[in-house]
Design a protein around this motif. Structure first.
Motif, mmCIF file in Angstrom:
data_model
loop_
_atom_site.group_PDB
_atom_site.id
_atom_site.type_symbol
_atom_site.label_atom_id
_atom_site.label_comp_id
_atom_site.label_asym_id
_atom_site.label_seq_id
_atom_site.Cartn_x
_atom_site.Cartn_y
_atom_site.Cartn_z
ATOM 1 N N VAL A 175 49.077 39.204 31.751
ATOM 2 C CA VAL A 175 48.995 40.139 32.112
ATOM 3 C C VAL A 175 48.302 39.569 33.753
ATOM 4 C CG1 VAL A 175 47.773 41.950 32.855
ATOM 5 C CG2 VAL A 175 49.512 42.557 31.180
ATOM 6 N N ALA A 176 47.823 38.511 33.474
ATOM 7 C CA ALA A 176 46.231 37.879 34.328
ATOM 8 C C ALA A 176 47.230 36.549 35.103
ATOM 9 C CB ALA A 176 44.836 36.940 33.126
ATOM 10 N N ALA A 177 48.256 36.139 34.490
ATOM 11 C CA ALA A 177 48.910 35.246 35.106
ATOM 12 C C ALA A 177 50.084 36.223 36.242
ATOM 13 C CB ALA A 177 49.535 34.490 34.010
ATOM 14 N N ALA A 178 50.288 37.218 35.219
ATOM 15 C CA ALA A 178 51.638 37.808 36.794
ATOM 16 C C ALA A 178 50.406 38.906 37.342
ATOM 17 C CB ALA A 178 52.052 39.219 35.190
ATOM 18 N N THR A 179 48.963 38.877 37.374
ATOM 19 C CA THR A 179 48.691 38.908 38.493
ATOM 20 C C THR A 179 47.200 38.260 39.072
ATOM 21 O OG1 THR A 179 47.033 39.811 36.770
ATOM 22 C CG2 THR A 179 48.565 41.718 37.650
ATOM 23 N N ARG A 180 47.749 36.985 38.793
ATOM 24 C CA ARG A 180 47.101 35.786 39.296
ATOM 25 C C ARG A 180 46.252 35.693 41.412
ATOM 26 N NH1 ARG A 180 50.728 30.010 38.583
ATOM 27 N NH2 ARG A 180 52.397 30.888 40.862
ATOM 28 N N ASP A 181 47.476 36.013 41.779
ATOM 29 C CA ASP A 181 47.377 36.246 43.339
ATOM 30 C C ASP A 181 46.685 38.164 43.627
ATOM 31 O OD1 ASP A 181 47.441 34.010 44.059
ATOM 32 O OD2 ASP A 181 49.972 34.592 43.971
ATOM 33 N N VAL A 182 46.538 38.769 42.673
ATOM 34 C CA VAL A 182 46.596 40.734 43.330
ATOM 35 C C VAL A 182 44.580 39.731 42.795
ATOM 36 C CG1 VAL A 182 45.589 43.011 42.863
ATOM 37 C CG2 VAL A 182 47.834 41.607 41.697
ATOM 38 N N PRO A 183 43.833 40.539 44.010
ATOM 39 C CA PRO A 183 42.553 40.301 44.585
ATOM 40 C C PRO A 183 41.535 41.217 43.728
ATOM 41 C CG PRO A 183 43.662 42.147 46.119
ATOM 42 C CD PRO A 183 44.758 41.298 45.583
ATOM 43 N N GLY A 184 40.923 40.724 43.415
ATOM 44 C CA GLY A 184 39.755 41.476 42.772
ATOM 45 C C GLY A 184 39.808 41.703 41.353
ATOM 46 N N ARG A 185 41.399 40.534 40.518
ATOM 47 C CA ARG A 185 41.713 41.251 39.272
ATOM 48 C C ARG A 185 40.454 40.590 38.333
ATOM 49 N NH1 ARG A 185 44.227 35.990 36.588
ATOM 50 N NH2 ARG A 185 43.990 34.543 38.015
ATOM 51 N N LYS A 186 39.909 39.419 38.726
ATOM 52 C CA LYS A 186 38.801 38.898 37.487
ATOM 53 C C LYS A 186 37.725 39.930 37.489
ATOM 54 C CE LYS A 186 39.704 34.023 39.069
ATOM 55 N NZ LYS A 186 38.378 33.053 39.350
ATOM 56 N N ARG A 187 37.650 41.074 38.433
ATOM 57 C CA ARG A 187 36.495 41.905 37.462
ATOM 58 C C ARG A 187 36.512 43.050 37.138
ATOM 59 N NH1 ARG A 187 35.211 40.814 43.478
ATOM 60 N NH2 ARG A 187 36.776 43.856 43.696
ATOM 61 N N TRP A 188 38.115 43.485 37.174
ATOM 62 C CA TRP A 188 39.003 44.178 35.956
ATOM 63 C C TRP A 188 39.675 43.705 35.142
ATOM 64 C CZ3 TRP A 188 39.336 49.619 37.356
ATOM 65 C CH2 TRP A 188 38.467 49.681 39.082
ATOM 66 N N LEU A 189 39.838 42.787 35.108
ATOM 67 C CA LEU A 189 40.161 41.403 33.482
ATOM 68 C C LEU A 189 38.973 42.536 32.716
ATOM 69 C CD1 LEU A 189 41.574 38.907 34.915
ATOM 70 C CD2 LEU A 189 42.845 40.734 33.183
ATOM 71 N N ALA A 190 37.702 41.225 33.387
ATOM 72 C CA ALA A 190 36.595 41.163 33.038
ATOM 73 C C ALA A 190 35.747 42.772 31.676
ATOM 74 C CB ALA A 190 35.233 40.778 33.720
ATOM 75 N N ALA A 191 35.906 43.486 33.443
ATOM 76 C CA ALA A 191 35.772 45.183 32.545
ATOM 77 C C ALA A 191 36.466 45.202 31.339
ATOM 78 C CB ALA A 191 36.073 46.227 34.148
ATOM 79 N N GLY A 192 37.483 45.081 31.091
ATOM 80 C CA GLY A 192 38.920 45.764 30.403
ATOM 81 C C GLY A 192 38.557 44.409 28.842
ATOM 82 N N LEU A 193 37.996 43.904 29.317
ATOM 83 C CA LEU A 193 37.630 43.304 27.769
ATOM 84 C C LEU A 193 36.543 43.722 27.277
ATOM 85 C CD1 LEU A 193 37.607 40.399 25.991
ATOM 86 C CD2 LEU A 193 36.518 39.564 27.651
ATOM 87 N N MET A 194 35.394 43.900 28.538
ATOM 88 C CA MET A 194 33.913 44.067 28.100
ATOM 89 C C MET A 194 34.204 45.751 27.472
ATOM 90 S SD MET A 194 31.499 42.024 28.112
ATOM 91 C CE MET A 194 30.035 43.924 27.640
ATOM 92 N N ALA A 195 34.934 46.952 28.124
ATOM 93 C CA ALA A 195 35.440 47.735 27.373
ATOM 94 C C ALA A 195 35.841 47.868 25.855
ATOM 95 C CB ALA A 195 36.027 48.827 28.136
ATOM 96 N N GLY A 196 37.096 47.092 25.691
ATOM 97 C CA GLY A 196 37.590 46.595 25.036
ATOM 98 C C GLY A 196 36.482 46.700 23.322
ATOM 99 N N LEU A 197 35.928 45.211 24.021
ATOM 100 C CA LEU A 197 35.118 45.164 22.576
ATOM 101 C C LEU A 197 33.402 46.263 22.633
ATOM 102 C CD1 LEU A 197 33.894 41.212 24.123
ATOM 103 C CD2 LEU A 197 35.419 42.030 22.213
ATOM 104 N N ILE A 198 33.371 46.525 23.154
ATOM 105 C CA ILE A 198 32.420 48.039 22.975
ATOM 106 C C ILE A 198 33.155 48.732 21.878
ATOM 107 C CG2 ILE A 198 31.214 50.091 23.814
ATOM 108 C CD1 ILE A 198 31.056 48.656 26.298
ATOM 109 N N GLY A 199 35.058 48.905 22.887
ATOM 110 C CA GLY A 199 35.479 50.371 22.172
ATOM 111 C C GLY A 199 35.770 50.128 20.413
ATOM 112 N N SER A 200 35.177 48.324 20.154
ATOM 113 C CA SER A 200 35.723 48.097 18.975
ATOM 114 C C SER A 200 35.034 48.100 17.598
ATOM 115 C CB SER A 200 35.976 46.571 18.964
ATOM 116 O OG SER A 200 37.674 46.581 19.667
ATOM 117 N N GLY A 201 33.165 48.092 18.659
ATOM 118 C CA GLY A 201 32.239 48.133 18.423
ATOM 119 C C GLY A 201 31.939 49.316 17.645
#
Length: 277
Positions: A26-52
């Motif tokens: 997904v990160a590679a497929a959207t490598r030129d989409v603006p702001g994607r890093k922030r959303w990827l990081a937010a998704g990662l954090m949300a997933g980790l919190i959910g796992s907790g």
């Protein structure tokens, strides 16, 4: 190496690899989409919190729905992920050409990219949540069986996380080396197969929960040729939903997901073509 350490390393490696592959594609497929890093990081954090949260609710989930709670939980999470990945591919089928043509100035020229980023949060968050929760429950089972030291499990977990992340990153780095003219085709195919594989897993969980019939179990058995627990088998399972012993219903879900997503992509392309006439 203790059995518990090895078992933990294998389990964590498999789950981290699956999450890393999904995130990488997904990160590679959207490598030129603006702001994607922030959303990827937010998704990662949300997933980790959910796992907790799942880790803190292990006993409740295990008893939910008369003992089929984990299967229903996984099927629900995967179903949402399939929908999000399908929407991603359909969106990219109409915007991919624009992204490729304006790769250097995409931030200014393609404002629609902002709407795509919300999908990144959901897909990444669900991937981390599902794999994280499965890891928690699997390790809970190992610990409950006895004979496992916390030190050995932590060491095995660290090995699994590192190995899974490295393999996932290698796949991501490889995708970035693909020439731009082929890049969106390659990532579109990978996301398509990823979604179909997840749909197949939804069927497997619903069969295990006795909600759907298996139709035929197994349709074939390739365990002797390519074991699902081998590194190659794990990678193929994560990438395209490889199952050494699939049920007939899994194949139905796999083909249906492919057909629906491809039809959606073709419809969007036709609509875009008609609007440019």
């Amino acid at each position: 190496m203790e059995n518990s350490m090895f078992g933990t390393a294998v389990i964590v490696f498999r789950e981290v690899l699956e999450a890393a592959i999904i995130i990488g594609i997904v990160a590679a497929a959207t490598r030129d989409v603006p702001g994607r890093k922030r959303w990827l990081a937010a998704g990662l954090m949300a997933g980790l919190i959910g796992s907790g949260i799942v880790a803190a609710s292990t006993d409740v989930i295990a008893e939910f729905a008369s003992g089929i709670g984990q299967e229903l939980f996984n099927a629900m999470v995967l179903s949402v992920a399939v929908v999000m990945l399908a929407w991603h591919n359909i969106w990219m089928s109409s915007h991919g050409a624009e992204l490729a043509a304006n790769a250097r100035n995409v931030g200014k020229e393609i404002r629609e990219g902002r709407s795509e980023c919300s999908i990144l949060l959901v897909v990444v968050g669900l991937a981390v949540l599902r794999e994280g929760s499965e890891t928690v429950l699997f390790l809970y089972g190992i610990a409950a069986s006895g004979g496992s030291s916390m030190h050995a499990m932590m060491a095995g977990g660290a090995i699994g996380v590192l190995a899974g992340a490295l393999v996932g990153y290698a796949i991501y780095a490889g995708l970035l080396r693909i020439p731009m003219r082929w890049f969106f085709v390659a990532t579109s195919v990978l996301v398509l197969l990823l979604a179909a594989g997840m749909a197949s897993q939804v069927a497997r969980y619903l069969i295990q929960a006795d909600i759907l019939p298996s139709l035929a179990t197994p349709l074939w058995n390739t365990s002797a040729i390519l074991p699902e627990q081998s590194v190659t088998g794990m990678v193929l399972h994560s990438l395209i939903g490889y199952d050494a012993q699939p049920a007939g219903m899994q194949l139905v879900f796999y083909i249906a997901a492919l057909a629906i997503i491809v039809a959606g992509m073709q419809w969007v392309k036709r609509q875009q073509f008609s609007s440019h006439k």
